[in-house]
Design an enzyme around this catalytic site. Structure first.
Site, PDB file in Angstrom:
ATOM      1  N   LYS A 107     -23.723   8.810 -63.463  1.00 12.72           N
ATOM      2  CA  LYS A 107     -24.157   8.686 -64.851  1.00 12.72           C
ATOM      3  C   LYS A 107     -23.063   8.178 -65.789  1.00 12.72           C
ATOM      4  CE  LYS A 107     -28.059  11.807 -64.586  1.00 12.72           C
ATOM      5  NZ  LYS A 107     -27.999  12.145 -63.135  1.00 12.72           N
TER       6      LYS A 107
HETATM    7  C1  PLP Z   1     -29.043  12.173 -62.320  1.00 13.46           C
HETATM    8  C2  PLP Z   1     -28.781  12.240 -60.866  1.00 13.46           C
HETATM    9  C3  PLP Z   1     -29.720  11.766 -59.917  1.00 13.46           C
HETATM   10  C4  PLP Z   1     -31.078  11.251 -60.308  1.00 13.46           C
HETATM   11  O1  PLP Z   1     -31.018  10.008 -60.960  1.00 13.46           O
HETATM   12  P1  PLP Z   1     -32.283   9.444 -61.750  1.00 13.46           P
HETATM   13  O2  PLP Z   1     -31.827   8.183 -62.372  1.00 13.46           O
HETATM   14  O3  PLP Z   1     -32.652  10.500 -62.744  1.00 13.46           O
HETATM   15  O4  PLP Z   1     -33.374   9.249 -60.747  1.00 13.46           O
HETATM   16  C5  PLP Z   1     -29.367  11.795 -58.579  1.00 13.46           C
HETATM   17  N1  PLP Z   1     -28.178  12.300 -58.172  1.00 13.46           N
HETATM   18  C6  PLP Z   1     -27.272  12.776 -59.048  1.00 13.46           C
HETATM   19  C7  PLP Z   1     -26.006  13.351 -58.516  1.00 13.46           C
HETATM   20  C8  PLP Z   1     -27.527  12.751 -60.417  1.00 13.46           C
HETATM   21  O5  PLP Z   1     -26.610  13.244 -61.276  1.00 13.46           O
END
Ligand code: PLP
Length: 431
Positions: A107
């Site tokens: 993220k």
């Molecule tokens: C947020 C997150 C996801 C999911 O991603 P999306 O874009 O919401 O589908 C998967 N793995 C981790 C470690 C995350 O932080």
């Protein structure tokens, strides 16, 4: 480029407004008016181009002239200043490691891009401070806090559920100071989320404070995630095999950004949506009927989402055509037990430590490749295993070494404000 609300195509706005407001006034998600097409020459040259060049070419059409070229180049350079390696795991499977950023989960890219874009737009009017209000179940909060730290004119207020995030995650939220405030909520994630939603609808607050959100609903957090797939393709192109990506999915922002890249012309053969038992999308792909599921906690907790918000964008990318969508997307769901077995299998056969989310991606890929052995598969390793230390150590029955920067993070002093209910959030925001 104009953006329109998926709830009402007539509701159009600029990129800047889509970023500043996050969501359309009718509560619809913003979607670009057209999907830009990349030149064939660009795709051909891509393996020779630098990452900043690729990122600029892919993202510029979505931003248009709303951010000057030099500024956008600088934003992208800052956003992508760490590594995104595809690490071989087996003969025909690689792990695209997206956890080399400051908060050890993917993220960071979206959060950094959004923070800097918002910072730029704010610096152009700067009549009003903006408050980013966000609820987190763990990873979003840290990435947002880190991305927005020290950005002029922006305050960040993060709500997190007391005792429900990991130690590393909590330290990432509560030790930065400056323009970042952490509110420790006596409740669960859904309580945090409800309070944030209530605040956005509370006129007493919104007339005194400009609020915006920072989840993957915001186009500036969602779209730059497509760059992972470009950067992976750059490393893999010489294999001359069809590439498939398996994406551990929760809110489906990451995979949806990849699909946008594919529709722009990036040569991706197929996508695999890998979920835990929160499986609304795999069920949809089997039945053609979409129904939200009640969220169930799992060991891959960043994917504990019962009603993924970006699913409507995925449908839109494929013209709301179920057959077309199925041609490009397969879905698989896995239990925690199967996920733990996969973590062991990956470690025993390849000495590779996967976190629970990456392991779900690996499982989806393995199932798909059984039917398509000629293809090369990449699963997205969305978090560093250290972020889910307890599960990883317990499953692999070993100690995972702590990177030094995490140790120093754990030693920092935690600062948070405890709140119990909406009234306390409101009085904080009005103070
Ligand atoms: C947020 C997150 C996801 C999911 O991603 P999306 O874009 O919401 O589908 C998967 N793995 C981790 C470690 C995350 O932080």
């Amino acid at each position: 480029m104009k953006y329109y609300s998926l709830s009402n195509p007539k509701e159009k706005t600029s990129f800047a407004n889509a970023v500043v407001n996050g969501i359309a006034p009718d509560r619809g998600l913003y979607f670009p008016e057209e999907i830009p097409q990349l030149a064939a020459a660009f795709i051909k040259e891509l393996p020779q181009l630098s990452i900043p060049e690729i990122a600029y070419t892919a993202m510029a059409p979505f931003v248009g002239d709303e951010i000057p070229k030099a500024v956008l180049e600088e934003i992208l350079k800052n956003t992508l200043d760490f590594d995104f390696p595809v690490v071989p795991v087996t003969e025909n499977i690689g792990s695209l490691e997206l956890f080399h950023g400051p908060t050890l989960a993917f993220k960071d890219v979206g959060a950094r891009f959004m923070a800097q874009s918002l910072g730029y737009f704010n610096s152009q009017k700067s009549d009003q401070k903006v408050t980013v209000l966000v609820a987190t179940s763990g990873d979003t909060g840290g990435a947002v806090a880190n991305g927005f730290l020290g950005v002029e004119g922006i305050d960040v207020v993060i709500l997190y559920p007391k005792g429900k995030v990991s130690k590393v995650q909590e330290q990432q939220l509560t030790t930065l100071g400056q323009n970042i405030t952490a509110l420790e909520v006596d409740g669960v994630f859904d309580d945090c989320q409800d309070m944030v939603k209530t605040a956005f609808l509370d006129k007493e607050i919104t007339t005194t404070r400009k609020l915006t959100s920072a989840n993957s609903i915001n186009v500036a957090r969602w779209l730059p995630q497509m760059l992972y797939y470009f950067i992976a393709y750059r490393q893999l192109a010489e294999r001359k095999q069809p590439f498939v990506f398996s994406v551990p999915s929760g809110n489906f922002g990451n995979i949806c950004a990849g699909m946008m890249g594919q529709n722009m012309g990036l040569p991706i053969d197929h996508f695999i949506a890998a979920t835990n038992i929160n499986d609304a999308v795999p069920t949809y792909l089997e039945t053609g009927e979409y129904a939200a599921v009640k969220t169930t906690p799992t060991i891959s907790n960043a994917m504990d989402v019962g009603d993924p918000s970006n699913f409507v964008r995925i449908q839109k990318i494929y013209g709301n055509n179920f057959t077309q969508l199925k041609d490009h997307l397969s879905g698989y769901r896995f239990t925690d037990d199967t996920t733990r077995k996969a973590m062991k299998e990956i470690y025993n056969t390849s000495s590779y430590i996967a976190d629970p989310h990456g392991a779900v991606g690996y499982l989806g890929l393995k199932d798909y490749l059984k039917q398509h052995p000629e293809k090369y598969g990449v699963f997205l390793e969305t978090a560093h295993p250290i972020k889910f230390l307890d599960t990883v150590e317990e499953t692999l029955e070993m100690e995972v070494p702590m990177p030094e920067r995490i140790q120093s993070l754990l030693d920092k002093e935690k600062k948070s404000i405890g709140i119990k209910n909406y009234a306390e959030l409101k009085s904080y925001l009005l103070s």
